[in-house]
Motif scaffolding. Structure first.
Motif, PDB file in Angstrom:
ATOM      1  N   ALA A  55       0.861  -1.179   0.000  1.00 21.68           N
ATOM      2  CA  ALA A  55       0.000   0.000   0.000  1.00 21.68           C
ATOM      3  C   ALA A  55       0.899   1.231   0.000  1.00 21.68           C
ATOM      4  O   ALA A  55       1.789   1.348   0.839  1.00 21.68           O
ATOM      5  CB  ALA A  55      -0.917   0.008   1.219  1.00 21.68           C
ATOM      6  N   LEU A  56       0.682   2.151  -0.949  1.00 24.16           N
ATOM      7  CA  LEU A  56       1.540   3.324  -1.084  1.00 24.16           C
ATOM      8  C   LEU A  56       0.699   4.596  -1.099  1.00 24.16           C
ATOM      9  O   LEU A  56      -0.446   4.591  -1.564  1.00 24.16           O
ATOM     10  CB  LEU A  56       2.355   3.243  -2.381  1.00 24.16           C
ATOM     11  N   PRO A  57       1.269   5.714  -0.616  1.00 26.79           N
ATOM     12  CA  PRO A  57       0.533   6.988  -0.630  1.00 26.79           C
ATOM     13  C   PRO A  57       0.461   7.571  -2.031  1.00 26.79           C
ATOM     14  O   PRO A  57       1.303   7.278  -2.893  1.00 26.79           O
ATOM     15  CB  PRO A  57       1.365   7.874   0.297  1.00 26.79           C
ATOM     16  N   ALA A  58      -0.538   8.420  -2.244  1.00 27.70           N
ATOM     17  CA  ALA A  58      -0.739   9.019  -3.558  1.00 27.70           C
ATOM     18  C   ALA A  58       0.470   9.828  -4.004  1.00 27.70           C
ATOM     19  O   ALA A  58       0.814   9.853  -5.190  1.00 27.70           O
ATOM     20  CB  ALA A  58      -1.993   9.899  -3.545  1.00 27.70           C
ATOM     21  N   SER A  59       1.138  10.491  -3.059  1.00 26.52           N
ATOM     22  CA  SER A  59       2.298  11.319  -3.426  1.00 26.52           C
ATOM     23  C   SER A  59       3.405  10.470  -4.041  1.00 26.52           C
ATOM     24  O   SER A  59       4.041  10.881  -5.028  1.00 26.52           O
ATOM     25  CB  SER A  59       2.831  12.048  -2.187  1.00 26.52           C
ATOM     26  N   LEU A  60       3.634   9.292  -3.483  1.00 30.63           N
ATOM     27  CA  LEU A  60       4.669   8.414  -4.026  1.00 30.63           C
ATOM     28  C   LEU A  60       4.244   7.854  -5.379  1.00 30.63           C
ATOM     29  O   LEU A  60       5.055   7.744  -6.302  1.00 30.63           O
ATOM     30  CB  LEU A  60       4.965   7.282  -3.047  1.00 30.63           C
ATOM     31  N   LEU A  61       2.962   7.519  -5.513  1.00 34.16           N
ATOM     32  CA  LEU A  61       2.467   7.008  -6.795  1.00 34.16           C
ATOM     33  C   LEU A  61       2.573   8.082  -7.879  1.00 34.16           C
ATOM     34  O   LEU A  61       2.848   7.773  -9.043  1.00 34.16           O
ATOM     35  CB  LEU A  61       1.024   6.538  -6.651  1.00 34.16           C
ATOM     36  N   ALA A  62       2.369   9.341  -7.503  1.00 35.12           N
ATOM     37  CA  ALA A  62       2.523  10.435  -8.471  1.00 35.12           C
ATOM     38  C   ALA A  62       3.961  10.516  -8.953  1.00 35.12           C
ATOM     39  O   ALA A  62       4.231  10.703 -10.148  1.00 35.12           O
ATOM     40  CB  ALA A  62       2.091  11.756  -7.836  1.00 35.12           C
TER      41      ALA A  62
ATOM     42  N   SER B  19      -3.881   6.271   7.451  1.00 32.32           N
ATOM     43  CA  SER B  19      -2.899   6.185   8.525  1.00 32.32           C
ATOM     44  C   SER B  19      -2.489   7.615   8.845  1.00 32.32           C
ATOM     45  O   SER B  19      -1.742   8.246   8.086  1.00 32.32           O
ATOM     46  CB  SER B  19      -1.679   5.360   8.107  1.00 32.32           C
ATOM     47  N   GLY B  20      -3.023   8.133   9.953  1.00 30.80           N
ATOM     48  CA  GLY B  20      -2.783   9.535  10.257  1.00 30.80           C
ATOM     49  C   GLY B  20      -3.451  10.430   9.228  1.00 30.80           C
ATOM     50  O   GLY B  20      -4.628  10.264   8.911  1.00 30.80           O
TER      51      GLY B  20
END
Length: 219
Positions: A8-15, A43-44
């Motif tokens: 699971a990865l955050p949108a910022s990293l996927l961008a 998460s937070g």
């Protein structure tokens, strides 16, 4: 593709991975959420996205086969592509040359048996490319408990919710690799034993020297 190893990865990293703006990737992620292809957890202050399941990962790999190839413009990209062909995770199981070699070894040691008279991990002529097989031509062999035990895996006595034996046609090797609950359990065991090492922010994994020696002896 960045999510195809089950993380699971955050949108910022996927961008960053996709080379687009955070606004663009958020719009696409919302469409994928609406379509049931990804799931999200908080998460937070952050939202982490993952593929909805292994079926979605297989669909991504299948579409990638017919998509326009991305040109390799640097030695770094070339090295990464070679690493993916050598060993990578396909959602939660091993793929690439190492994944195929694992299945070959399991058949050779009679942990798995070909039910169609085929050889090792060889693909059948009518198998679709880069897809999970609904009827993989394998069954547990006479040495399954012993060999898998040496790999750190115990075969469950009762059926589990997830199918034990599943198989995919590996998109880079064009031969079978092991998926399903057994494939995931073996991969987890290899990681816990230090036989495999994940690469940071990559689907590629490395077979450690310790793992190479152990698998050479066991398989």
């Amino acid at each position: 593709m960045a999510l195809a190893d089950g993380r699971a990865l955050p949108a910022s990293l996927l961008a960053t991975e996709a080379g687009v703006s955070p606004q663009t990737v958020s719009a696409h992620l919302n469409k994928l959420l609406d379509g049931g292809l990804v799931a999200v957890e908080r998460s937070g202050r952050h939202r982490y996205y993952r593929l909805k399941g292994p079926e979605v990962a297989l669909a991504v790999e299948a579409v990638a086969r017919i998509a326009k190839p991305q040109p390799i413009k640097s030695l770094r990209q070339s090295t990464q592509a070679a690493a993916l062909r050598e060993a990578r995770t396909c959602y939660d199981h091993l793929a690439g040359r190492l994944g195929v070699a694992l299945l070959d070894g399991l058949v050779r040691q009679d942990a798995l048996t070909r039910t169609d008279g085929g050889t090792g991990a060889d693909r059948r002529p009518d198998d679709p490319l880069a897809q999970q097989l609904p009827d993989g031509p394998y069954a547990l062999g006479p040495n399954a408990a012993e060999v898998l035990g040496e790999l750190g895996v115990v075969i469950p006595e009762q059926p589990t919710r997830r199918q034990l034996l599943r198989f995919c046609v590996d998109w880079s090797e064009q031969r079978h690799h092991l998926a399903g609950a057994l494939g995931a359990a073996i991969t987890n065991s290899f990681l816990e034993r230090g036989w495999l090492r994940r690469r940071t922010r990559q689907r590629a994994v490395d077979l450690t020297e310790r793992g190479r020696e152990a698998l050479a002896g066991l398989l």
